[in-house]
Structures are given as structure tokens and as C-alpha cells.
Motif scaffolding. Structure first.
Motif, PDB file in Angstrom:
ATOM      1  N   THR A   2       0.273  -0.219 -14.266  1.00 42.42           N
ATOM      2  CA  THR A   2      -0.539  -0.273 -13.257  1.00 42.42           C
ATOM      3  C   THR A   2      -0.653   0.604 -12.587  1.00 42.42           C
ATOM      4  O   THR A   2      -0.356   1.842 -12.007  1.00 42.42           O
ATOM      5  N   TYR A   3      -1.260   0.066 -11.347  1.00 42.16           N
ATOM      6  CA  TYR A   3      -2.563   0.926 -10.475  1.00 42.16           C
ATOM      7  C   TYR A   3      -1.802   0.795  -8.816  1.00 42.16           C
ATOM      8  O   TYR A   3      -1.608  -0.686  -9.168  1.00 42.16           O
ATOM      9  N   ILE A   4      -2.262   1.696  -8.405  1.00 43.85           N
ATOM     10  CA  ILE A   4      -1.528   1.451  -7.312  1.00 43.85           C
ATOM     11  C   ILE A   4      -2.375   2.318  -5.500  1.00 43.85           C
ATOM     12  O   ILE A   4      -2.800   3.066  -6.689  1.00 43.85           O
ATOM     13  N   HIS A   5      -2.419   1.770  -5.025  1.00 47.60           N
ATOM     14  CA  HIS A   5      -3.865   2.474  -4.330  1.00 47.60           C
ATOM     15  C   HIS A   5      -2.989   3.125  -2.736  1.00 47.60           C
ATOM     16  O   HIS A   5      -2.731   2.162  -3.043  1.00 47.60           O
ATOM     17  N   LYS A 101       4.539  -6.952 -11.523  1.00 51.81           N
ATOM     18  CA  LYS A 101       5.088  -7.807 -10.442  1.00 51.81           C
ATOM     19  C   LYS A 101       5.665  -7.780  -9.561  1.00 51.81           C
ATOM     20  O   LYS A 101       5.389  -8.095  -8.133  1.00 51.81           O
ATOM     21  N   THR A 102       7.471  -7.865  -9.915  1.00 53.22           N
ATOM     22  CA  THR A 102       7.954  -7.420  -8.845  1.00 53.22           C
ATOM     23  C   THR A 102       7.884  -6.420  -7.965  1.00 53.22           C
ATOM     24  O   THR A 102       7.936  -6.978  -7.011  1.00 53.22           O
ATOM     25  N   ILE A 108       5.057  -2.689  -3.012  1.00 56.95           N
ATOM     26  CA  ILE A 108       3.066  -2.534  -2.872  1.00 56.95           C
ATOM     27  C   ILE A 108       2.962  -2.807  -1.794  1.00 56.95           C
ATOM     28  O   ILE A 108       2.628  -2.697  -0.903  1.00 56.95           O
ATOM     29  N   TYR A 109       3.064  -4.735  -1.831  1.00 57.61           N
ATOM     30  CA  TYR A 109       2.078  -5.642  -1.495  1.00 57.61           C
ATOM     31  C   TYR A 109       2.571  -5.126   0.379  1.00 57.61           C
ATOM     32  O   TYR A 109       1.548  -5.256   1.396  1.00 57.61           O
ATOM     33  N   HIS A 110       3.992  -4.410   0.320  1.00 58.97           N
ATOM     34  CA  HIS A 110       4.148  -4.349   1.839  1.00 58.97           C
ATOM     35  C   HIS A 110       3.824  -3.252   3.188  1.00 58.97           C
ATOM     36  O   HIS A 110       4.303  -3.352   3.907  1.00 58.97           O
TER      37      HIS A 110
END
Length: 160
Positions: A2-5, A101-102, A108-110
Motif C-alpha cells: 500500500t501507499y502512504i503519503h 484498510k485498518t 494513517i488518515y489521522h
């Protein structure tokens, strides 16, 4: 994978997850998508952490990182049977996709990562300090991967 910005560019997270206890037993974070820095590093960590037992099957999608000569040679060298998803079949990789997703929803999204190093530190903490040791899973009867790993090791000792 997966990709992480991050503010300094993308990171690519590759994981190896044991299906018996859902523990992330190998992983790599890299700044490129080469097999050497993604799948090869992740499987090397998994082998170091868990070893290889007879009949071990490694399942993945058909990404070039898993189909390349370097990765396949490492699998053969360690007597691991490789299994790959059928073309365009997303269900075969559901466990890894669920983990990604978890990770993204819970961490990550926070965050806004100002550097790749800060992302690496936080992702390490999430995987090794939380996901594998403290986070319960409905698929494991609301136990942690560490608890299931310990139960399986105890059963192995009793059977020996």
C-alpha cells in the motif's frame, strides 16, 4: 503493498501476515517499489521472525514484486510453496487488504507526516506496539495476534 503519503514523498508498505494468528510477521517500508526493497525485505523479516516449517505456503497477488526472479529464488531457497491470486481476483488477498484498510483508518488518515522518517517511526509503533500486541480481532475471537500466537505455541509444545 500500500501507499502512504508524506510531505517528502511516498512510502510503500509491504507486509507478510500469518493467517493462523493474523500477526504481521514481516514488513518493509521503502521509498521505491523495487522487489529488493519491498517483497524481498518483508519475506526476509518474516523468515527471521518465524522461520520456515514444512509445507509453508506464501500467498500473494500477481504483482511484479512477487513474480520476479529475485523473490521467487528466495522462496525456492527457503522451500516455501508460492501461491498467487488468479488474475483480477481481489478476494484472494483480502487479509492483506483488510490490514491496510485498518492501518489507514486507525492511524494513517489521522496524521500528516512531515517526513518519511516520522511516518516510519509511527508505522513501526502501530504494527509492533499496537496491532500485533494489543488490537483485538473479531476473526480471532476478540483476541490479539500475540495471544493467538502464544496459544498456538503452547499447543505445539504439548503435541511434541
Amino acid at each position: 503493498m500500500t501507499y502512504i503519503h508524506t510531505s517528502k514523498g511516498w512510502l510503500y508498505l509491504t507486509t507478510v501476515i500469518d493467517l493462523a494468528d493474523r500477526k504481521v510477521i514481516g514488513w518493509s517500508l521503502s521509498t521505491d517499489m523495487t522487489a529488493k526493497n519491498t517483497s524481498v525485505e518483508a519475506i526476509k523479516m518474516a523468515i527471521k521472525n518465524r522461520g520456515v516449517k514444512d509445507g509453508l505456503i506464501f500467498h500473494s497477488d500477481r504483482g511484479v514484486q512477487y513474480a520476479c526472479d529475485e523473490f521467487r529464488a528466495l522462496i525456492v531457497e527457503n522451500k516455501i510453496l508460492q501461491s498467487m491470486s488468479r488474475r483480477a481476483n481481489c478476494w484472494d488477498n483480502a487479509i492483506a487488504e483488510s490490514f491496510f484498510k485498518t492501518l489507514k483508518a486507525e492511524m494513517i488518515y489521522h496524521r500528516k507526516f512531515m517526513s518519511q522518517q516520522s511516518a516510519k517511526v509511527e508505522i513501526f509503533g502501530y504494527i509492533e506496539g499496537f496491532y500485533n500486541t494489543k488490537r483485538t480481532h473479531s476473526a480471532l475471537g476478540y483476541k490479539t495476534p500475540k495471544q493467538i500466537e502464544e496459544m498456538l505455541l503452547e499447543k505445539e509444545k504439548m503435541a511434541a
